[in-house]
Design an enzyme around this catalytic site. Structure first.
Site, PDB file in Angstrom:
ATOM      1  N   LYS A   1      56.746  40.327  43.217  1.00  0.00           N
ATOM      2  CA  LYS A   1      56.992  41.189  42.051  1.00  0.00           C
ATOM      3  C   LYS A   1      57.777  42.434  42.447  1.00  0.00           C
ATOM      4  O   LYS A   1      58.722  42.823  41.768  1.00  0.00           O
ATOM      5  CB  LYS A   1      55.665  41.651  41.418  1.00  0.00           C
ATOM      6  CG  LYS A   1      54.855  40.547  40.792  1.00  0.00           C
ATOM      7  CD  LYS A   1      53.561  41.105  40.219  1.00  0.00           C
ATOM      8  CE  LYS A   1      52.695  41.733  41.291  1.00  0.00           C
ATOM      9  NZ  LYS A   1      51.538  41.001  41.704  1.00  0.00           N
TER      10      LYS A   1
ATOM     11  N   ARG B   1      46.750  44.040  33.508  1.00  0.00           N
ATOM     12  CA  ARG B   1      46.044  43.047  34.310  1.00  0.00           C
ATOM     13  C   ARG B   1      44.856  42.432  33.596  1.00  0.00           C
ATOM     14  O   ARG B   1      44.170  41.589  34.164  1.00  0.00           O
ATOM     15  CB  ARG B   1      45.481  43.698  35.562  1.00  0.00           C
ATOM     16  CG  ARG B   1      46.543  44.109  36.474  1.00  0.00           C
ATOM     17  CD  ARG B   1      46.127  43.737  37.859  1.00  0.00           C
ATOM     18  NE  ARG B   1      47.046  44.352  38.764  1.00  0.00           N
ATOM     19  CZ  ARG B   1      47.252  43.929  39.985  1.00  0.00           C
ATOM     20  NH1 ARG B   1      46.579  42.914  40.458  1.00  0.00           N
ATOM     21  NH2 ARG B   1      48.113  44.522  40.740  1.00  0.00           N
TER      22      ARG B   1
ATOM     23  N   ARG C   1      51.953  39.389  55.865  1.00  0.00           N
ATOM     24  CA  ARG C   1      52.802  40.481  55.386  1.00  0.00           C
ATOM     25  C   ARG C   1      52.564  41.744  56.209  1.00  0.00           C
ATOM     26  O   ARG C   1      51.436  42.091  56.524  1.00  0.00           O
ATOM     27  CB  ARG C   1      52.438  40.716  53.915  1.00  0.00           C
ATOM     28  CG  ARG C   1      53.071  41.907  53.264  1.00  0.00           C
ATOM     29  CD  ARG C   1      53.089  41.751  51.767  1.00  0.00           C
ATOM     30  NE  ARG C   1      51.781  41.959  51.151  1.00  0.00           N
ATOM     31  CZ  ARG C   1      51.566  41.828  49.844  1.00  0.00           C
ATOM     32  NH1 ARG C   1      52.544  41.462  49.039  1.00  0.00           N
ATOM     33  NH2 ARG C   1      50.371  42.040  49.335  1.00  0.00           N
TER      34      ARG C   1
ATOM     35  N   ARG D   1      48.556  46.119  54.851  1.00  0.00           N
ATOM     36  CA  ARG D   1      47.865  46.736  53.718  1.00  0.00           C
ATOM     37  C   ARG D   1      46.371  46.518  53.859  1.00  0.00           C
ATOM     38  O   ARG D   1      45.942  45.447  54.257  1.00  0.00           O
ATOM     39  CB  ARG D   1      48.356  46.084  52.425  1.00  0.00           C
ATOM     40  CG  ARG D   1      49.334  46.938  51.653  1.00  0.00           C
ATOM     41  CD  ARG D   1      49.949  46.166  50.543  1.00  0.00           C
ATOM     42  NE  ARG D   1      48.987  45.757  49.519  1.00  0.00           N
ATOM     43  CZ  ARG D   1      49.339  45.289  48.322  1.00  0.00           C
ATOM     44  NH1 ARG D   1      50.608  45.178  48.013  1.00  0.00           N
ATOM     45  NH2 ARG D   1      48.421  44.939  47.451  1.00  0.00           N
TER      46      ARG D   1
ATOM     47  N   ARG E   1      41.041  39.241  44.906  1.00  0.00           N
ATOM     48  CA  ARG E   1      42.228  39.522  44.094  1.00  0.00           C
ATOM     49  C   ARG E   1      42.721  38.273  43.369  1.00  0.00           C
ATOM     50  O   ARG E   1      43.084  38.332  42.198  1.00  0.00           O
ATOM     51  CB  ARG E   1      43.345  40.102  44.975  1.00  0.00           C
ATOM     52  CG  ARG E   1      43.037  41.542  45.403  1.00  0.00           C
ATOM     53  CD  ARG E   1      43.717  41.904  46.704  1.00  0.00           C
ATOM     54  NE  ARG E   1      45.155  42.038  46.595  1.00  0.00           N
ATOM     55  CZ  ARG E   1      46.003  41.901  47.617  1.00  0.00           C
ATOM     56  NH1 ARG E   1      45.550  41.602  48.815  1.00  0.00           N
ATOM     57  NH2 ARG E   1      47.286  42.082  47.434  1.00  0.00           N
TER      58      ARG E   1
HETATM   59  P1  ADP Z   1      48.565  42.869  44.201  1.00  0.00           P
HETATM   60  O1  ADP Z   1      49.256  42.428  42.951  1.00  0.00           O
HETATM   61  O2  ADP Z   1      49.169  42.310  45.434  1.00  0.00           O
HETATM   62  O3  ADP Z   1      47.072  42.651  44.180  1.00  0.00           O
HETATM   63  P2  ADP Z   1      49.188  45.701  43.645  1.00  0.00           P
HETATM   64  O4  ADP Z   1      49.932  46.474  44.653  1.00  0.00           O
HETATM   65  O5  ADP Z   1      49.835  45.404  42.361  1.00  0.00           O
HETATM   66  O6  ADP Z   1      48.739  44.400  44.434  1.00  0.00           O
HETATM   67  O7  ADP Z   1      47.786  46.415  43.336  1.00  0.00           O
HETATM   68  C1  ADP Z   1      46.925  46.782  44.372  1.00  0.00           C
HETATM   69  C2  ADP Z   1      45.564  47.203  43.823  1.00  0.00           C
HETATM   70  O8  ADP Z   1      45.724  48.338  42.932  1.00  0.00           O
HETATM   71  C3  ADP Z   1      44.815  46.159  42.991  1.00  0.00           C
HETATM   72  O9  ADP Z   1      44.111  45.226  43.765  1.00  0.00           O
HETATM   73  C4  ADP Z   1      43.898  47.089  42.171  1.00  0.00           C
HETATM   74  O10 ADP Z   1      42.812  47.543  42.929  1.00  0.00           O
HETATM   75  C5  ADP Z   1      44.794  48.268  41.862  1.00  0.00           C
HETATM   76  N1  ADP Z   1      45.531  48.070  40.601  1.00  0.00           N
HETATM   77  C6  ADP Z   1      46.879  47.943  40.475  1.00  0.00           C
HETATM   78  N2  ADP Z   1      47.220  47.746  39.181  1.00  0.00           N
HETATM   79  C7  ADP Z   1      46.050  47.744  38.479  1.00  0.00           C
HETATM   80  C8  ADP Z   1      45.703  47.573  37.108  1.00  0.00           C
HETATM   81  N3  ADP Z   1      46.635  47.395  36.164  1.00  0.00           N
HETATM   82  N4  ADP Z   1      44.396  47.607  36.743  1.00  0.00           N
HETATM   83  C9  ADP Z   1      43.453  47.808  37.654  1.00  0.00           C
HETATM   84  N5  ADP Z   1      43.686  47.966  38.971  1.00  0.00           N
HETATM   85  C10 ADP Z   1      44.969  47.949  39.383  1.00  0.00           C
END
Ligand code: ADP
Ligand code: ZN
Length: 224
Positions: A14, A89, A123, A156, A167
């Site tokens: 993404k 999400r 990664r 990470r 996740r």
């Molecule tokens: P990925 O899609 O690889 O899990 P992101 O970098 O998009 O990683 O998000 C990392 C973390 O940030 C998520 O696992 C969550 O804890 C938090 N997060 C990001 N976006 C949201 C969201 N829209 N709602 C709730 N938590 C979020």
């Protein structure tokens, strides 16, 4: 003005696809995960609130996420539009978003879970410039060191087997229903996320009826 949402499982690219599209269309890439990671790294109050939740692979609370997204979007440096990654999400976030913004398209990146594990667990991220590496097919020349800036490569905190399992489960349970919701109201395009980044980008553009990437055009001209 263009307003896009990009969705896809962990490791589906993404961030990479958003950056490619944003640079070319002059729109702003908003990554909710990056905003939270910035807060954690800079020891802000928000960072303190989200750090453990993120490391465990769980979702941050809706109220906090919505206020972060809202303040980012009212920050107004997106005159030509935006592409938002990591939001919404779940159903509640999607409803909140649809009430306030008129989205042109939802881009979804498709990747099987087996490939997700392979990508995410391999990664690495440069601590200084933020470039992503993958130890399978994109490893740095010197192990542990960024090719571009010689910064230290890090993992990470949530790229572990345990957090990834959480996740992925959350994605399938909570984020898939968002796609169903969007599918009814908005324009959803899906791209296969398995090929190389440029190939995925080309497919996204084709499906959005956008012209091919500028850089590719000039490469084609050069070789013609
Ligand atoms: P990925 O899609 O690889 O899990 P992101 O970098 O998009 O990683 O998000 C990392 C973390 O940030 C998520 O696992 C969550 O804890 C938090 N997060 C990001 N976006 C949201 C969201 N829209 N709602 C709730 N938590 C979020
Ligand atoms: Zn670097």
């Amino acid at each position: 003005m263009r307003k896009y949402v990009i969705m896809g499982v962990q490791g589906s690219g993404k961030g990479t696809q958003s950056e490619l599209l944003a640079a070319d269309l002059d729109i702003v890439h908003i990554s909710v995960g990056d905003i939270f990671r910035w807060n954690v790294q800079n020891h802000t109050k928000i960072g303190a609130q989200v750090r453990r939740v993120m490391a465990a692979g769980e979702l941050v609370g809706d109220d906090l996420v919505e206020s972060v997204v809202q303040s980012r979007l009212t920050g107004h440096d997106w005159n030509f539009g935006f592409i938002i990654d990591g939001f919404p999400r779940n159903r509640r976030q999607a409803e909140f978003f649809l009430e306030s913004y008129d989205i042109d398209a939802i881009i979804t990146l498709d990747l099987p879970d087996s490939e997700v594990r392979r990508r995410v667990l391999n990664r690495r991220l440069c601590a200084d410039c933020g470039i992503n590496y993958n130890l399978i097919d994109d490893s740095p020349a010197v192990p542990g060191q960024c090719d571009a800036c010689r910064g230290e490569l890090t993992t990470r905190e949530d790229d572990t087997e345990e957090a990834l399992a959480v996740r992925l489960k959350t994605y399938h349970e909570k984020t898939n229903p968002v796609l169903e919701l969007f599918g009814r109201k908005e324009y959803v395009v899906t791209a296969d996320a398995r090929p190389a980044p440029e190939v995925v980008q080309a497919e996204i553009r084709r499906k959005l009826s956008l012209p091919p990437q500028k850089q590719q055009e000039s490469q084609e001209n050069a070789s013609a």
